[in-house]
Enzyme design. Structure first.
Site, PDB file in Angstrom:
ATOM      1  N   ARG A 181      -9.264  -7.634   5.002  1.00  0.00           N
ATOM      2  CA  ARG A 181      -7.977  -6.966   5.863  1.00  0.00           C
ATOM      3  C   ARG A 181      -7.954  -5.355   5.905  1.00  0.00           C
ATOM      4  O   ARG A 181      -7.560  -4.776   6.977  1.00  0.00           O
ATOM      5  CB  ARG A 181      -7.036  -7.807   5.055  1.00  0.00           C
ATOM      6  N   HIS A 184       1.287  -1.967  11.332  1.00  0.00           N
ATOM      7  CA  HIS A 184       2.560  -2.814  11.637  1.00  0.00           C
ATOM      8  C   HIS A 184       2.908  -2.224  13.052  1.00  0.00           C
ATOM      9  O   HIS A 184       4.155  -2.221  13.246  1.00  0.00           O
ATOM     10  CB  HIS A 184       3.565  -2.650  10.374  1.00  0.00           C
ATOM     11  N   SER A 223       4.669  -5.931   2.963  1.00  0.00           N
ATOM     12  CA  SER A 223       3.106  -5.782   3.636  1.00  0.00           C
ATOM     13  C   SER A 223       2.229  -6.443   2.890  1.00  0.00           C
ATOM     14  O   SER A 223       2.202  -7.419   2.533  1.00  0.00           O
ATOM     15  CB  SER A 223       3.269  -4.320   4.048  1.00  0.00           C
ATOM     16  N   LEU A 224       1.146  -5.733   2.226  1.00  0.00           N
ATOM     17  CA  LEU A 224       0.014  -5.948   1.450  1.00  0.00           C
ATOM     18  C   LEU A 224       0.838  -6.797   0.347  1.00  0.00           C
ATOM     19  O   LEU A 224       0.179  -7.643  -0.121  1.00  0.00           O
ATOM     20  CB  LEU A 224      -0.667  -5.031   1.106  1.00  0.00           C
ATOM     21  N   GLN A 268       1.476 -10.642  10.631  1.00  0.00           N
ATOM     22  CA  GLN A 268       2.233  -9.497   9.914  1.00  0.00           C
ATOM     23  C   GLN A 268       1.408  -8.015  10.255  1.00  0.00           C
ATOM     24  O   GLN A 268       1.947  -6.971  10.187  1.00  0.00           O
ATOM     25  CB  GLN A 268       2.151  -9.894   8.370  1.00  0.00           C
ATOM     26  N   GLN A 275       0.813  -1.310  -0.027  1.00  0.00           N
ATOM     27  CA  GLN A 275       0.053   0.040  -0.022  1.00  0.00           C
ATOM     28  C   GLN A 275       0.770   1.279  -0.157  1.00  0.00           C
ATOM     29  O   GLN A 275       1.857   1.382   0.602  1.00  0.00           O
ATOM     30  CB  GLN A 275      -0.940   0.072   1.367  1.00  0.00           C
TER      31      GLN A 275
END
Length: 313
Positions: free
Chosen positions: A116, A200, A91-92, A249, A10
């Site tokens: 999510r 995060h 990440s994503l 995560q 993202q």
């Protein structure tokens, strides 16, 4: 050549992404239309025409990035002649990597990341917080600043992106105090990020707990390609471990620098970033200037990258 394919997360999205593929490839068009059908609105229209404010909404950004990255990877795979040795994502982008590795089915993944995104947005709305990039400071110094700032509010490291670029995440008070301490320790700049919450970090625990339930019901297969994950910066192939690390995560640091270093230790010398933007391309070059890095975000960069790879076969 040992090739790794990596996928951005993202923040790399932009209006117009994926449009040239949609216009020129029946397979790309079918995938975007499948995403539209599954999500119940025209994701493709938001990707191609905006508005930008809509595309920046986390529950929209996440399926938009996943769909565009998957379309690009499939176009690349049809014509690429070099075996893919490793897949990874930031990440994503980890979800795009797992779709590429046939670990997750696209149809499930596009709905999964939309959920999510909603969970992350909901968790972010429960408290004040954000993220900031610390530039020009070693990780040990940033870690020290976060520890010492904890009395002012929760603040943790979200992303170890590359040497001299670490992202911190937390409450407004924690971020402010950590930024002050980082400047005192010699940081060149502190950049507040335009995000909707403290991603995060442990402030995302509510999202993690709800995501765990959704992931329990998600079909996950053994990955077709070796996969390296954000939480441990190590290779993982066990299906239940992948499920666990995807859950964790959300509230844990993305160990991107360590992941790239680990891939290089295992022989990777060529990286192809597949997805909107060139964020990971820039980070990898800062981590190691000896490796070769390409990016694919549209038809032009796809053609260019394939031509360059052909030259070195």
């Amino acid at each position: 050549m040992k090739l790794a394919v990596v996928f951005p997360g993202q923040g790399s999205q932009y209006v117009g992404m994926g449009k040239d593929l949609y216009d020129n490839s029946s397979e790309a068009r079918a995938l975007f239309e499948k995403a539209d059908q599954l999500l119940g609105y025209s994701l493709s229209s938001v990707c191609f025409h905006g508005p930008e404010e809509e595309l920046r909404k986390t529950p929209v950004t996440q399926p938009a990035m996943l769909t565009t990255s998957t379309v690009l990877f499939r176009e690349f795979s049809k014509r690429n002649k070099i075996p893919v040795q490793v897949v990874a994502g930031h990440s994503l982008g980890e979800y795009s990597a797992l779709v590429a590795a046939e670990c997750l089915y696209f149809e499930e993944a596009v709905q999964l990341v939309e959920k999510r995104g909603r969970l992350m947005e909901e968790a972010a709305s429960k408290g004040e917080g954000g993220m900031a990039a610390v530039l020009g400071l070693e990780r040990s110094a940033v870690e020290k600043a976060c520890r010492e700032a904890s009395a002012a509010g929760k603040v943790e490291i979200a992303n170890y992106n590359c040497p001299g670029q670490i992202v911190i995440s937390g409450t407004a008070g924690g971020l402010e105090k950590a930024a002050e301490l980082c400047r005192a320790l010699g940081a060149k700049r502190i950049v507040t990020l335009n995000v909707s919450g403290p991603f995060h970090s442990s402030l995302m625990k509510p999202a993690e707990e709800n995501l765990a339930q959704i992931l329990k019901e998600t079909v996950i297969n053994a990955p077709k390609y070796p996969f390296i994950c954000n939480v441990t910066a190590d290779f993982v192939s066990d299906v239940e471990e992948i499920r666990e690390f995807l859950t964790r995560q959300v509230s844990h640091s993305v160990l991107w620098e360590d992941m790239v270093q680990n891939m290089i230790v295992h022989g990777v010398d060529t990286f192809v970033e597949i997805g909107p933007g060139k964020v990971l391309t820039g980070l990898i070059r800062k981590i190691n200037r000896e490796v070769t890095v390409y990016n694919i975000e549209d038809l032009t960069s796809l053609e260019n990258t394939l031509a360059k790879l052909e030259e070195v076969i």
